[in-house]
Design an enzyme around this catalytic site. Sequence first.
Site, PDB file in Angstrom:
ATOM      1  N   GLN A  12       0.759  -1.170  -0.060  1.00  0.00           N
ATOM      2  CA  GLN A  12       0.008   0.104   0.073  1.00  0.00           C
ATOM      3  C   GLN A  12       0.862   1.380   0.015  1.00  0.00           C
ATOM      4  N   ASP A  13       1.689   1.469   1.078  1.00  0.00           N
ATOM      5  CA  ASP A  13       2.608   2.555   1.194  1.00  0.00           C
ATOM      6  C   ASP A  13       3.635   2.698  -0.084  1.00  0.00           C
ATOM      7  N   ASP A  58      14.926  -9.992  -1.429  1.00  0.00           N
ATOM      8  CA  ASP A  58      14.164 -10.224  -0.202  1.00  0.00           C
ATOM      9  C   ASP A  58      14.943  -9.972   1.123  1.00  0.00           C
ATOM     10  N   LEU A  80      10.153   0.291   3.619  1.00  0.00           N
ATOM     11  CA  LEU A  80       8.829  -0.040   4.004  1.00  0.00           C
ATOM     12  C   LEU A  80       8.560  -1.834   3.788  1.00  0.00           C
ATOM     13  N   ALA A  82       8.030  -5.166   4.919  1.00  0.00           N
ATOM     14  CA  ALA A  82       7.875  -5.880   6.305  1.00  0.00           C
ATOM     15  C   ALA A  82       7.126  -6.996   6.327  1.00  0.00           C
ATOM     16  N   GLN A  83       6.690  -8.050   6.885  1.00  0.00           N
ATOM     17  CA  GLN A  83       5.512  -8.762   7.180  1.00  0.00           C
ATOM     18  C   GLN A  83       4.772  -7.945   8.096  1.00  0.00           C
ATOM     19  N   THR A 125       6.186   2.136  13.945  1.00  0.00           N
ATOM     20  CA  THR A 125       4.580   1.837  13.963  1.00  0.00           C
ATOM     21  C   THR A 125       4.191   2.403  15.395  1.00  0.00           C
ATOM     22  N   GLU A 127       2.146   0.590  16.767  1.00  0.00           N
ATOM     23  CA  GLU A 127       1.947  -0.776  17.490  1.00  0.00           C
ATOM     24  C   GLU A 127       3.166  -0.791  18.509  1.00  0.00           C
ATOM     25  N   TYR A 149       5.028  -8.895  15.841  1.00  0.00           N
ATOM     26  CA  TYR A 149       5.289  -7.721  14.998  1.00  0.00           C
ATOM     27  C   TYR A 149       5.646  -6.359  15.652  1.00  0.00           C
ATOM     28  N   LYS A 153       9.362  -4.726  15.473  1.00  0.00           N
ATOM     29  CA  LYS A 153       9.659  -3.168  14.821  1.00  0.00           C
ATOM     30  C   LYS A 153      10.235  -2.279  15.923  1.00  0.00           C
ATOM     31  N   HIS A 179      -2.752   3.880   8.986  1.00  0.00           N
ATOM     32  CA  HIS A 179      -3.354   4.520   7.609  1.00  0.00           C
ATOM     33  C   HIS A 179      -3.632   3.815   6.497  1.00  0.00           C
ATOM     34  N   ARG A 184      -5.287  -0.881   0.709  1.00  0.00           N
ATOM     35  CA  ARG A 184      -4.970  -1.552   1.963  1.00  0.00           C
ATOM     36  C   ARG A 184      -5.259  -2.840   1.470  1.00  0.00           C
TER      37      ARG A 184
HETATM   38  P1  NAP Z   1       1.925  -3.836   3.109  1.00  0.00           P
HETATM   39  O1  NAP Z   1       0.886  -3.288   2.074  1.00  0.00           O
HETATM   40  O2  NAP Z   1       1.636  -5.162   3.990  1.00  0.00           O
HETATM   41  O3  NAP Z   1       3.309  -3.890   2.387  1.00  0.00           O
HETATM   42  C1  NAP Z   1       4.416  -4.666   2.463  1.00  0.00           C
HETATM   43  C2  NAP Z   1       5.662  -4.664   1.635  1.00  0.00           C
HETATM   44  O4  NAP Z   1       6.494  -5.489   2.114  1.00  0.00           O
HETATM   45  C3  NAP Z   1       4.999  -5.577   0.334  1.00  0.00           C
HETATM   46  O5  NAP Z   1       5.694  -4.877  -0.616  1.00  0.00           O
HETATM   47  C4  NAP Z   1       5.753  -6.901   0.350  1.00  0.00           C
HETATM   48  O6  NAP Z   1       5.522  -7.774  -0.768  1.00  0.00           O
HETATM   49  C5  NAP Z   1       6.979  -6.569   1.420  1.00  0.00           C
HETATM   50  N1  NAP Z   1       7.698  -7.778   1.928  1.00  0.00           N
HETATM   51  C6  NAP Z   1       7.018  -8.585   2.761  1.00  0.00           C
HETATM   52  N2  NAP Z   1       7.867  -9.510   3.203  1.00  0.00           N
HETATM   53  C7  NAP Z   1       8.969  -9.239   2.602  1.00  0.00           C
HETATM   54  C8  NAP Z   1      10.273  -9.861   2.397  1.00  0.00           C
HETATM   55  N3  NAP Z   1      10.590 -10.944   3.205  1.00  0.00           N
HETATM   56  N4  NAP Z   1      11.242  -9.428   1.490  1.00  0.00           N
HETATM   57  C9  NAP Z   1      11.147  -8.282   0.797  1.00  0.00           C
HETATM   58  N5  NAP Z   1       9.610  -7.657   0.661  1.00  0.00           N
HETATM   59  C10 NAP Z   1       8.540  -8.228   1.592  1.00  0.00           C
HETATM   60  O7  NAP Z   1       2.161  -2.825   4.236  1.00  0.00           O
HETATM   61  P2  NAP Z   1       1.878  -1.142   4.153  1.00  0.00           P
HETATM   62  O8  NAP Z   1       0.670  -0.843   4.848  1.00  0.00           O
HETATM   63  O9  NAP Z   1       2.181  -0.544   2.947  1.00  0.00           O
HETATM   64  O10 NAP Z   1       3.186  -0.617   5.350  1.00  0.00           O
HETATM   65  C11 NAP Z   1       4.194  -0.438   4.939  1.00  0.00           C
HETATM   66  C12 NAP Z   1       5.349  -0.059   5.876  1.00  0.00           C
HETATM   67  O11 NAP Z   1       4.805   0.748   7.023  1.00  0.00           O
HETATM   68  C13 NAP Z   1       5.328  -1.830   6.798  1.00  0.00           C
HETATM   69  O12 NAP Z   1       6.766  -1.999   7.195  1.00  0.00           O
HETATM   70  C14 NAP Z   1       4.456  -1.675   7.736  1.00  0.00           C
HETATM   71  O13 NAP Z   1       4.725  -2.393   9.061  1.00  0.00           O
HETATM   72  C15 NAP Z   1       4.672  -0.304   8.262  1.00  0.00           C
HETATM   73  N6  NAP Z   1       3.470   0.373   8.809  1.00  0.00           N
HETATM   74  C16 NAP Z   1       2.449   0.342   8.206  1.00  0.00           C
HETATM   75  C17 NAP Z   1       1.238   1.069   9.034  1.00  0.00           C
HETATM   76  C18 NAP Z   1      -0.152   1.119   8.203  1.00  0.00           C
HETATM   77  O14 NAP Z   1      -1.069   1.537   9.040  1.00  0.00           O
HETATM   78  N7  NAP Z   1      -0.257   0.722   6.993  1.00  0.00           N
HETATM   79  C19 NAP Z   1       1.541   1.780   9.951  1.00  0.00           C
HETATM   80  C20 NAP Z   1       2.766   1.873  10.654  1.00  0.00           C
HETATM   81  C21 NAP Z   1       3.720   1.259  10.069  1.00  0.00           C
HETATM   82  P3  NAP Z   1       4.671  -8.692  -1.436  1.00  0.00           P
HETATM   83  O15 NAP Z   1       3.608  -7.756  -1.923  1.00  0.00           O
HETATM   84  O16 NAP Z   1       5.552  -9.331  -2.100  1.00  0.00           O
HETATM   85  O17 NAP Z   1       3.892  -9.299  -0.118  1.00  0.00           O
HETATM   86  O1  F7E Z   2      -6.525  -4.321  13.215  1.00  0.00           O
HETATM   87  C1  F7E Z   2      -9.132  -5.404  15.214  1.00  0.00           C
HETATM   88  C2  F7E Z   2      -7.995  -6.077  15.765  1.00  0.00           C
HETATM   89  O2  F7E Z   2      -5.267  -5.811  11.420  1.00  0.00           O
HETATM   90  C3  F7E Z   2      -7.018  -3.433  13.855  1.00  0.00           C
HETATM   91  C4  F7E Z   2      -0.867  -2.640  10.368  1.00  0.00           C
HETATM   92  O3  F7E Z   2      -0.500  -1.806   9.322  1.00  0.00           O
HETATM   93  O4  F7E Z   2      -1.645  -0.675  11.742  1.00  0.00           O
HETATM   94  C5  F7E Z   2      -2.043  -2.110  11.388  1.00  0.00           C
HETATM   95  O5  F7E Z   2      -2.074  -3.246  12.512  1.00  0.00           O
HETATM   96  C6  F7E Z   2      -7.909  -3.862  14.826  1.00  0.00           C
HETATM   97  C7  F7E Z   2      -7.250  -4.725  15.934  1.00  0.00           C
HETATM   98  O6  F7E Z   2      -4.473  -3.243  12.059  1.00  0.00           O
HETATM   99  C8  F7E Z   2     -11.074  -7.905  13.022  1.00  0.00           C
HETATM  100  O7  F7E Z   2      -8.162  -7.036  16.645  1.00  0.00           O
HETATM  101  C9  F7E Z   2     -11.457  -6.873  14.834  1.00  0.00           C
HETATM  102  O8  F7E Z   2      -7.436  -4.332  17.485  1.00  0.00           O
HETATM  103  O9  F7E Z   2      -6.583  -3.673  10.653  1.00  0.00           O
HETATM  104  P1  F7E Z   2      -5.844  -4.235  11.871  1.00  0.00           P
HETATM  105  P2  F7E Z   2      -3.404  -2.985  13.242  1.00  0.00           P
HETATM  106  O10 F7E Z   2      -3.385  -4.608  14.022  1.00  0.00           O
HETATM  107  O11 F7E Z   2      -3.882  -2.013  13.872  1.00  0.00           O
HETATM  108  C10 F7E Z   2      -0.509  -0.740  12.432  1.00  0.00           C
HETATM  109  C11 F7E Z   2      -0.029   0.718  12.822  1.00  0.00           C
HETATM  110  C12 F7E Z   2       0.667  -1.455  11.753  1.00  0.00           C
HETATM  111  O12 F7E Z   2       1.955  -1.035  11.943  1.00  0.00           O
HETATM  112  C13 F7E Z   2       0.574  -2.785  11.053  1.00  0.00           C
HETATM  113  O13 F7E Z   2       1.703  -2.883  10.041  1.00  0.00           O
HETATM  114  O14 F7E Z   2      -9.024  -4.410  14.638  1.00  0.00           O
HETATM  115  N1  F7E Z   2     -10.125  -6.494  14.504  1.00  0.00           N
HETATM  116  N2  F7E Z   2     -11.794  -7.496  13.877  1.00  0.00           N
HETATM  117  C14 F7E Z   2      -9.889  -7.027  13.423  1.00  0.00           C
HETATM  118  N3  F7E Z   2      -8.629  -7.088  12.572  1.00  0.00           N
HETATM  119  C15 F7E Z   2      -8.613  -7.849  11.285  1.00  0.00           C
HETATM  120  N4  F7E Z   2      -7.637  -7.799  10.838  1.00  0.00           N
HETATM  121  N5  F7E Z   2      -9.703  -8.444  11.205  1.00  0.00           N
HETATM  122  C16 F7E Z   2     -10.771  -8.672  11.963  1.00  0.00           C
HETATM  123  O15 F7E Z   2     -11.750  -8.941  11.432  1.00  0.00           O
END
Ligand code: NAP
Ligand code: F7E
Length: 351
Positions: A12-13, A58, A80, A82-83, A125, A127, A149, A153, A179, A184
Amino acid sequence: MKRALITGITGQDGAYLAEFLLKKGYGVYGTYRRLSTPNFWRLQYLDIFDKVSLIPADLVDSSSLVEAVKTSDPDEVYHLAAQSFVGASFEQPVGAGMVTGLGVTRMLEAIRQVNPEIRFYQAATSEQFGGSSDMPMREEDAFKPASPYAAAKLYGYWLTRIYRGGYKIFACNGILFNHESPLRGLEFVTRKISNGIAKIALGIEKELRLGNLEAKRDWGYAPEYVESMWLMLQQREPDDYVIATGEAHSIKEFAEKAFEIAELDWRDHVKTDKKFFRPLDVNYLQGDSAKAEKKLGWKPKVKFEKLVEIMVNEDMQRWARWQKGERFPWDAPNYPSEDKILSRTLTLERA
Ligand code: NAP
Ligand code: F7E
């Protein structure tokens, strides 16, 4: 022309940041990992696939990261990749450490060895705050991670600071709160809800199964958040910043609002299912991005209601177009029903 390397450009990002940097005139390079089926739908959806250069790498393979840095010869690295799914980190806790944690060290080492002048952004994050009781959360508040996770981080966050202090690398942590966007991943709760509602509205499905409805999150809009990443790397000094909207809403509120937009009553369709509860959850996250506003001039424009509207409307339109026979890059049609997936939580429940 400045060059940027984005690890995780397929996410996404990564896709939004690539779009943003292209508009700024950057040469954009991105790492992707080899999968049996290519995964470039977000770059295609934004119509930038032909404008970025791709490098296979990777996070578990240091040599591929060194090669990526050498090949792209970047001014800035946005780390960016990460799993990123918290739920999956309970299923694969060792992988969380190896990929999400140690991946940061491998990337920083690649920079230190190839060119320590490169500026580095680490995707930290909210988290990391986890079960902290400081509200709203600021840069100086205590971290209390509540998942593999978040612990991984937090390790990456500290490595970033250690390389900044020890090797004078321009390395920043963006402590971003949740975000979201129409790009997403489908397993995250917001997109699961917007996609589920679109299918219910069109009669493809009847119900939506969710876990903990009481948890609260500070949800912002991803295209705005990627700008903050770039701003951090344009400052005179490297630093760490909280990026958030300052508002917290529950999953229940999100669902309620989202069903309302589709003119449906959430109580008729939402069921709770133990399968989607985590062994440990973060109940409340709300950030204070005053420092980012003051130093970076960054401020969110899209808040909760607008965000829900953007996501629900886009998924409704996509499903309607798809049903009419239109074809376009998109993840939802091939996504397996979550009923098919046996999770550890479910296994524990049965035992
Ligand atoms: P995302 O959509 O899950 O994208 C993750 C990216 O990491 C994908 O391109 C994925 O590749 C790649 N990746 C996963 N495992 C890998 C590996 N072993 N080697 C190389 N690449 C790998 O996540 P996002 O929402 O864009 O978030 C971007 C970053 O910000 C992440 O580090 C996340 O933890 C962090 N973050 C996100 C949020 C949020 O709310 N979105 C908030 C705070 C921090 P594939 O497409 O091949 O799976
Ligand atoms: O869960 C609750 C769940 O998986 C949000 C990642 O981008 O943001 C993300 O992590 C909340 C949790 O995001 C379901 O238990 C209820 O309390 O959408 P989520 P997350 O865990 O906040 C942070 C900032 C990151 O860094 C991460 O990379 O929602 N919840 N019911 C559920 N969550 C999911 N996934 N599915 C449900 O059915």
